[in-house]
Design a protein around this motif. Structure first.
Motif: not given
Length: 259
Positions: A199-204, A206-219
């Motif tokens: 569960l800890v590995v899956l949470a980490v 998920a956070l990495i994927t979310l951070g990449i998506c936000c950075a892509y949207r902000r250009g």
């Protein structure tokens, strides 16, 4: 009986080298009087010699007689029924070092020089194991089968009580030999800890994927390429082109008109 030794050695076959072992059938052992016609034979290499064993008197009907070759207080081989029987050498044992509770395990014991073919017995903490754990109430918490012909000890599902020091003994009519003790540890499998780690590995992730998506949207991942070969400055008047050279710098070029 004709005997031979290794090259450049004399064969000395006295009673100090060869002994008679009389094994009787049944539970009663009667008195036997023996006599030998040649107690201290000396023979050259590759010559024949006869060792005699004469039964003068016996209270048994069919005594079993074996010739044993003794060297350095160890039995080298046994001669019986017109066949040489060789004692086993140290068997090769393989014991798993660690096994989780509830898993299967297999222990191996093999020996290839004994004649006749030896049979095997396994020991745990110096205690002999039965061929089937279900046949002995002392091992009711174990689940194993021992094949005395192949030397395999198979656990269908190990328990904590199966931890200990294991060794195997290979035996035949000529003698026996054992391998060194090896420890097998049976440990508990922490299911809760494994699930928590997953569960800890899956949470980490998920956070990495979310951070990449936000950075892509902000250009942050968009690269603006500039043309470095030539450009036109917006602060300079139209109709005048400026060309940069390495030697002269910028120079001004005016358009020519033909009337």
């Amino acid at each position: 009986m004709a005997l031979r030794r290794r090259p450049r050695l004399l064969l000395w076959a006295g009673l100090s080298d060869f002994f008679l072992l009389l094994l009787f059938r049944g539970c009663l052992v009667g008195a036997v009087n023996l006599k030998s016609s040649n107690r201290n034979p000396v023979v050259q290499e590759f010559e024949s010699v006869e060792l005699s064993c004469i039964i003068m008197d016996s209270q048994t009907i069919e005594p079993r007689i074996e010739w044993k070759k003794i060297k350095n207080d160890q039995t080298s081989y046994v001669f019986f029924d017109n066949k040489i029987q060789v004692k086993p050498v140290t068997p090769v044992c393989r014991v798993p070092k660690a096994v989780p509770v509830g898993k299967a395990a297999m222990l191996y014991c093999q020996e290839s020089e004994g004649n006749p073919r030896p049979y095997y017995r396994w020991y745990r903490n110096d205690m002999p194991l039965p061929t089937d754990s279900r046949a002995n109430p002392r091992f009711r918490n174990s689940s194993f089968l021992l094949n005395s012909e192949t030397g395999t000890l198979v656990f269908s599902a190990v328990h904590k009580e199966d931890s200990g020091q294991y060794y195997c003994i290979a035996s035949n009519d000529a003698g026996s030999a054992r391998c060194e003790e090896q420890e097998m540890e049976v440990y508990d499998l922490n299911i809760a800890g494994i699930i928590g780690g997953v569960l800890v590995v899956l949470a980490v992730l998920a956070l990495i994927t979310l951070g990449i998506c936000c950075a892509y949207r902000r250009g942050y991942f968009i690269n603006n390429k500039e043309d470095g070969e030539s450009y036109k400055s917006s602060g300079r008047p139209d109709g005048v082109n400026y060309i940069r050279t390495n030697e002269e710098g910028d120079f001004r070029h005016k358009s020519s008109f033909v009337i």
